[in-house]
Scaffold this motif. Structure first.
Motif, PDB file in Angstrom:
ATOM      1  N   GLY A 185      -1.404  12.433   2.768  1.00 38.59           N
ATOM      2  CA  GLY A 185      -1.256  13.841   2.392  1.00 38.59           C
ATOM      3  C   GLY A 185      -1.431  14.848   3.513  1.00 38.59           C
ATOM      4  N   ALA A 186      -1.665  14.417   4.749  1.00 45.41           N
ATOM      5  CA  ALA A 186      -1.903  15.383   5.832  1.00 45.41           C
ATOM      6  C   ALA A 186      -0.614  16.129   6.177  1.00 45.41           C
ATOM      7  N   ARG A 187      -0.783  17.429   6.584  1.00 42.87           N
ATOM      8  CA  ARG A 187       0.363  18.255   6.953  1.00 42.87           C
ATOM      9  C   ARG A 187       0.087  18.902   8.305  1.00 42.87           C
ATOM     10  N   ASP A 219      -7.102   3.954  13.290  1.00 38.09           N
ATOM     11  CA  ASP A 219      -7.036   4.412  11.907  1.00 38.09           C
ATOM     12  C   ASP A 219      -6.427   5.814  11.815  1.00 38.09           C
ATOM     13  N   LEU A 220      -6.655   6.631  12.857  1.00 38.93           N
ATOM     14  CA  LEU A 220      -5.981   7.940  12.894  1.00 38.93           C
ATOM     15  C   LEU A 220      -4.470   7.759  12.993  1.00 38.93           C
ATOM     16  N   ALA A 221      -4.039   6.781  13.782  1.00 41.91           N
ATOM     17  CA  ALA A 221      -2.602   6.513  13.892  1.00 41.91           C
ATOM     18  C   ALA A 221      -2.020   6.119  12.534  1.00 41.91           C
ATOM     19  N   ALA A 243       0.777   8.264  10.618  1.00 37.63           N
ATOM     20  CA  ALA A 243       2.060   7.639  10.269  1.00 37.63           C
ATOM     21  C   ALA A 243       2.323   7.754   8.774  1.00 37.63           C
ATOM     22  N   ALA A 244       1.269   7.500   7.934  1.00 34.59           N
ATOM     23  CA  ALA A 244       1.457   7.571   6.490  1.00 34.59           C
ATOM     24  C   ALA A 244       1.815   8.985   6.055  1.00 34.59           C
ATOM     25  N   GLY A 266       0.013   1.786  -4.773  1.00 36.22           N
ATOM     26  CA  GLY A 266      -0.145   0.339  -4.630  1.00 36.22           C
ATOM     27  C   GLY A 266      -0.546  -0.059  -3.221  1.00 36.22           C
ATOM     28  N   VAL A 267       0.034  -1.159  -2.734  1.00 33.61           N
ATOM     29  CA  VAL A 267      -0.302  -1.702  -1.418  1.00 33.61           C
ATOM     30  C   VAL A 267      -0.105  -0.661  -0.314  1.00 33.61           C
ATOM     31  N   GLY A 268      -1.046  -0.605   0.642  1.00 36.64           N
ATOM     32  CA  GLY A 268      -0.816   0.197   1.839  1.00 36.64           C
ATOM     33  C   GLY A 268      -1.820   1.308   2.075  1.00 36.64           C
TER      34      GLY A 268
END
Lengths: 315, 315
Positions: A148-150, A221-223, A227-228, B26-28
């Motif tokens: 959800g980051a913007r 984990d920041l990467a 990315a997400a 779900g996964v990820g």
């Protein structure tokens, strides 16, 4: 006569963790029957610890019991969830009642602290492996995600990431031998007994735009969070909390790339950043940008972060 | 470059199993977010398979994937539950894409057959271990337990218990070499691809007083059901279903003590026994009595059953 599997489960795990009214049927049947809070979403997490991979061979079983639950509570925290129930899959090379007793007390004390009931699992013979699942709840549709980051959001971290990795280095006699013993013990406790940020995760529900727990290193984990979320991240290295007892130079590699912290890394829209600054033990360490990847800002200079986080299978 | 952990999860497990509308996330991420059916109880089960303990080294990865889910679906079946979601904790000594592809297809095909979505888990390096959890639902307060049998209840079993153990013996070349190859293949398939009795478990909800799945052998699991219910059990050995291709003498040890069947063993009040007889593939094999323990009735003579079931840690 050796203690059998079923007696073993009874003896150490039938009354492990908190009592909860929402457990209709707990340890001892083919499965558990649980009453879920109406209207909430279920949060389900699972994490496995393997001897020699996630903790050194011969580790204190009390610490192993604590950590096997803590890493899962940390995943619940990263979703903003309320933990309720745990299952434990215990694979043991042999039965050692003293080991089991210490393991169960490490697991059980942390479970009680967080109001978690142990409701099931299984016990098998094999290489020492702890598989734990925690089930919890969160208001429907409100669970925190990585995605959800913007651009423009402020970036925060809890605690002092890197201390657990420094503690592990001390435990393994891979450095830090110059530190006074008392200060080494503080760092080692960060590895052996991480404190999952469950209350913080819940406090972030109305505030954060994205959240992840730091298990594989801050930069890695920041990467993943960036990315997400389809964003870039700017990490202000000079803003990172100093590790207890270490100077900035010694802290840097642990802080950026050390794993096992189980702190929360999260983003917040600027309008809500002030509210987050009022929470205890959180530090603002950067912001999200348009683009992709992680950029380090350090001594006024920027550089691309190369490290992609701990990967069990990377060559 | 070796395939990394995160890419590996993406490649094989992001779209494994059924699509379900009740999976919010779900996964990820750090965990899964799931919508539970209002008013139902949650059913949570967990079972772990270890190479060399639960399946021979070098087993077909498709079978390992199938079995790791099947043993958990069997636990859901024993509670009368509807399976919904699975988590998978995969501990692997190394990354082999061909192995993973076959494993994921064995797991995924069975998941789709039962409408189960894979929603999370983790991947670590270590000795081959498959930890699976399945979450499902059952009408509130109605889940089947081991503890509800009463003296006078009729005792039933599904399928032909012992065939999986005979199949494993054949696979391991520990007997049955005289059987024709086609008949050995039938038995081996019972071990490699057990079919969990999910529909039967649900059909038993209004009928059965107690239920357990047979994973550790018929006599041993019957002893557990009897003990949990505070009853004795009379097992009519001559009534046991004959194993495919084996005569009664050859069948007996497999039928009584073989594990890995994942059939259901259940009790029914006499007034409802006729309704159970109308279900497919179930056999009446005895009844519950006042007292404790398991008694075998065979050729008109009774004897106490000595075997206490498979125990990973028995000496």
């Amino acid at each position: 006569m050796p203690l059998g599997e079923f007696q073993l489960i009874d003896r150490f795990f039938r009354a492990c963790g908190a009592d909860r009214d929402d457990v209709r049927l707990g340890v001892g049947d083919d499965g558990a029957l649980l009453r879920t809070p109406p209207g909430d979403d279920l949060v389900a997490v699972s994490d496995t610890l393997v001897e020699g991979v996630h903790f050194p061979q011969g580790s204190d079983p009390r610490s192993i019991g604590h950590r096997s639950l803590a890493v899962n509570l940390s995943d619940i925290a990263a979703m903003g969830g309320v933990p309720r129930w745990a299952l434990l899959s215990l694979t043991l090379p042999s039965v050692d009642p003293a080991w089991l007793s210490a393991f169960a007390s490490g697991f059980g004390d942390l479970a009680i602290e967080h109001g978690v009931a142990l409701v099931g699992g299984d016990t098998t013979r094999g290489p020492l492996t702890l598989g734990v699942q925690v089930l919890g709840s969160v208001a429907a549709g409100k669970g925190l995600r990585r995605s959800g980051a913007r651009p423009g959001d402020a970036l925060f971290v809890s605690g002092r990431p890197g201390e657990a990795a420094a503690g592990l280095a001390s435990l393994m006699a891979r450095g830090l031998a110059d530190l006074p013993a008392a200060e080494r013990r503080v760092l080692e406790a960060r590895f052996l007994y991480p404190q999952p940020r469950v209350a913080l995760g819940q406090a972030l529900l109305p505030l954060a735009s994205a959240c992840i727990d730091i298990s594989d290193g801050l930069v890695g984990d920041l990467a993943k969070l960036a990315a997400a979320s389809g964003c870039a991240a700017l990490l202000e290295v000079d803003a990172l909390p100093r590790l207890s007892a270490l100077d900035a130079v010694a802290s840097r590699p642990y802080a950026l790339h050390g794993g096992d912290d189980y702190e929360l890394l999260f983003t917040v829209p600027q309008a809500r950043a002030a509210a987050v600054m009022a929470l205890p033990d959180v530090t603002r360490i950067g912001e999200m940008r348009a683009g992709s990847g992680v950029t380090l800002l350090e001594g006024g200079r920027t550089s691309a972060a190369a490290h992609a986080g701990f990967d069990h299978f990377a060559g």
